[in-house]
Design a protein around this motif. Structure first.
Motif, PDB file in Angstrom:
ATOM      1  N   PHE A 115       0.831  -1.210   0.000  1.00 41.31           N
ATOM      2  CA  PHE A 115       0.000   0.000   0.000  1.00 41.31           C
ATOM      3  C   PHE A 115       0.867   1.263   0.000  1.00 41.31           C
ATOM      4  CE2 PHE A 115      -2.079   3.342   2.547  1.00 41.31           C
ATOM      5  CZ  PHE A 115      -3.170   3.607   1.734  1.00 41.31           C
ATOM      6  N   LEU A 116       1.918   1.286   0.830  1.00 43.90           N
ATOM      7  CA  LEU A 116       2.805   2.446   0.879  1.00 43.90           C
ATOM      8  C   LEU A 116       3.553   2.618  -0.440  1.00 43.90           C
ATOM      9  CD1 LEU A 116       4.287   2.099   4.491  1.00 43.90           C
ATOM     10  CD2 LEU A 116       2.521   3.678   3.694  1.00 43.90           C
TER      11      LEU A 116
ATOM     12  N   ILE B  87       4.052   5.595  -5.533  1.00 38.56           N
ATOM     13  CA  ILE B  87       3.912   5.528  -6.988  1.00 38.56           C
ATOM     14  C   ILE B  87       2.914   6.571  -7.472  1.00 38.56           C
ATOM     15  CG2 ILE B  87       2.966   4.118  -8.868  1.00 38.56           C
ATOM     16  CD1 ILE B  87       4.234   1.679  -7.511  1.00 38.56           C
ATOM     17  N   LEU B  88       1.780   6.656  -6.775  1.00 35.11           N
ATOM     18  CA  LEU B  88       0.750   7.626  -7.158  1.00 35.11           C
ATOM     19  C   LEU B  88       1.265   9.051  -7.012  1.00 35.11           C
ATOM     20  CD1 LEU B  88      -2.188   7.799  -8.109  1.00 35.11           C
ATOM     21  CD2 LEU B  88      -2.883   7.903  -5.710  1.00 35.11           C
ATOM     22  N   LYS B  89       2.020   9.300  -5.960  1.00 37.23           N
ATOM     23  CA  LYS B  89       2.602  10.629  -5.762  1.00 37.23           C
ATOM     24  C   LYS B  89       3.554  10.976  -6.898  1.00 37.23           C
ATOM     25  CE  LYS B  89       5.304  13.331  -2.441  1.00 37.23           C
ATOM     26  NZ  LYS B  89       6.008  13.306  -1.121  1.00 37.23           N
ATOM     27  N   THR B  90       4.360   9.995  -7.329  1.00 39.64           N
ATOM     28  CA  THR B  90       5.294  10.227  -8.431  1.00 39.64           C
ATOM     29  C   THR B  90       4.552  10.445  -9.742  1.00 39.64           C
ATOM     30  OG1 THR B  90       6.949   8.827  -7.346  1.00 39.64           O
ATOM     31  CG2 THR B  90       7.252   9.261  -9.685  1.00 39.64           C
ATOM     32  N   VAL B  91       3.532   9.628  -9.982  1.00 36.87           N
ATOM     33  CA  VAL B  91       2.782   9.711 -11.239  1.00 36.87           C
ATOM     34  C   VAL B  91       2.059  11.045 -11.355  1.00 36.87           C
ATOM     35  CG1 VAL B  91       0.799   8.754 -12.483  1.00 36.87           C
ATOM     36  CG2 VAL B  91       2.540   7.224 -11.575  1.00 36.87           C
TER      37      VAL B  91
ATOM     38  N   GLU C  72       1.749  10.151 -20.437  1.00 36.76           N
ATOM     39  CA  GLU C  72       2.809   9.445 -19.705  1.00 36.76           C
ATOM     40  C   GLU C  72       2.303   8.977 -18.344  1.00 36.76           C
ATOM     41  OE1 GLU C  72       6.242  11.848 -19.409  1.00 36.76           O
ATOM     42  OE2 GLU C  72       6.660  11.869 -21.560  1.00 36.76           O
ATOM     43  N   CYS C  73       1.441   9.770 -17.731  1.00 33.94           N
ATOM     44  CA  CYS C  73       0.843   9.397 -16.440  1.00 33.94           C
ATOM     45  C   CYS C  73       0.032   8.115 -16.583  1.00 33.94           C
ATOM     46  CB  CYS C  73      -0.015  10.545 -15.940  1.00 33.94           C
ATOM     47  SG  CYS C  73      -0.845  10.202 -14.368  1.00 33.94           S
TER      48      CYS C  73
ATOM     49  N   CYS D 152       1.068  -0.909 -13.809  1.00 34.17           N
ATOM     50  CA  CYS D 152       0.770  -1.431 -12.469  1.00 34.17           C
ATOM     51  C   CYS D 152      -0.531  -2.220 -12.412  1.00 34.17           C
ATOM     52  CB  CYS D 152       0.698  -0.285 -11.455  1.00 34.17           C
ATOM     53  SG  CYS D 152       2.194   0.706 -11.329  1.00 34.17           S
ATOM     54  N   VAL D 153      -1.310  -2.196 -13.494  1.00 38.34           N
ATOM     55  CA  VAL D 153      -2.642  -2.810 -13.457  1.00 38.34           C
ATOM     56  C   VAL D 153      -2.567  -4.304 -13.166  1.00 38.34           C
ATOM     57  CG1 VAL D 153      -4.686  -3.339 -14.829  1.00 38.34           C
ATOM     58  CG2 VAL D 153      -3.684  -1.055 -14.929  1.00 38.34           C
TER      59      VAL D 153
END
Length: 315
Positions: free
Chosen positions: A219-220, A225-229, A237-238, A245-246
């Motif tokens: 989860f972390l 990853i979401l913060k980077t994306v 690109e996002c 990751c899907v």
């Protein structure tokens, strides 16, 4: 009227009795066909993925090496559960010796812990690929990946190995009927006519230390990853980064959702439906090995193209 409770230990009797789906005993033969097909597709699917990754040098990348680890654990899980499940449904053979039962539960729990660890490694792989794409290959080198895999195996073995020995010290009641057609620690220790508090606490410790900790770290990883994306300026690109990751997210959901539900039911759901418990237990053991090859072969373009070349589909 005086009731007599009979006990047996390892020297008196060496059998447990396995149980199929309650209320569906008359259609066990038809159910066995479904299980046979699931095992065939699971074993063939994971074997094909391992074969393709081995023979194709372009797939000797960290992502596919971790995928091969996942396929190995899924193969092992299918092989560990197949003998008893098919013996109950296909041959109506319900007996299993204590030693065989302890061996099966050891491998089932070992492979479950190993799969959880592999899913954590795959989350780390996705984080590195998105956060530091230029250093991806230099960070996740083959020796480093090998060491990570070895640590995961040693961790799983070290926490699961005491379980069979803890179970062997018990006396068991004459009603030695398991509620599933395979052996797991939660079911076997409930048949003991001894104090099982140590086993129960140790089982909870394993659940929190391995599954709970791995899920928290996954989860972390996805939070980062979401913060980077979200910091990526280009919308295309996002989406491309999230799309990688899907497959892993599907594998995480397929693995953790049923096993979490079953753990809660075993500890707190005394009044829950036996049929629901049984079906959920089959889902968490049989569905991930069946669906993981499908999900990854469909979402990975390179793997999908290689499978098409290997097994041509007529149009």
């Amino acid at each position: 009227m005086t009731s007599i409770i009979w006990y047996f230990n390892l020297s008196d009797s060496d059998l447990f009795l396995l149980t199929g789906i309650p209320g569906l005993e008359d259609v066990h033969l038809w159910i066995s066909i479904v299980f046979c097909l699931m095992y065939v597709f699971s074993i063939v699917g994971n074997s094909v993925i391992l074969f393709i990754i081995k023979i194709d040098p372009s797939l000797h990348e960290p992502m596919y090496i971790f995928l091969s680890m996942l396929a190995i654990t899924d193969l092992g899980l299918s092989i560990a559960t197949m003998p008893t499940i098919l013996s109950v449904y296909l041959f109506n053979s319900r007996e299993i010796s204590l030693n065989a039962c302890f061996a099966q539960l050891f491998f089932i729990h070992l492979l479950i812990c190993s799969e959880s660890s592999v899913l954590l490694l795959m989350a780390f792989d996705r984080f590195i690929a998105i956060r530091n794409p230029l250093r991806y290959a230099s960070i996740l080198t083959l020796p480093r990946i090998s060491k990570m895999g070895l640590v995961c195996v040693l961790r799983s073995v070290s926490v699961i190995l005491p379980i069979p020995f803890l179970l062997q010290r018990f006396q068991y009641c004459q009603s030695n009927i398991l509620s599933h057609c395979y052996c797991i620690n939660q079911e076997v220790m409930k048949l003991a006519c001894s104090d099982i508090r140590v086993n129960s606490i140790y089982g909870l410790f394993i659940t929190v230390l391995i599954l709970g900790l791995d899920l928290l770290l996954i989860f972390l990883s996805y939070v980062m990853i979401l913060k980077t994306v979200l910091s990526i300026a280009s919308y295309a690109e996002c989406l491309r980064a999230l799309n990688t990751c899907v497959s892993h997210l599907c594998a995480v959901l397929l693995f953790y959702m049923p096993i979490t539900g079953l753990s809660v039911i075993h500890r707190f759901g005394e009044g829950s439906s036996p049929l629901f418990q049984t079906v959920l237990s089959y889902i968490y053991l049989l569905v991930p090995p069946l669906m993981n090859p499908v999900v990854y072969s469909m979402k990975s373009k390179h793997l999908h193209a290689r499978i098409i070349r290997l097994v041509p589909i007529p149009y």
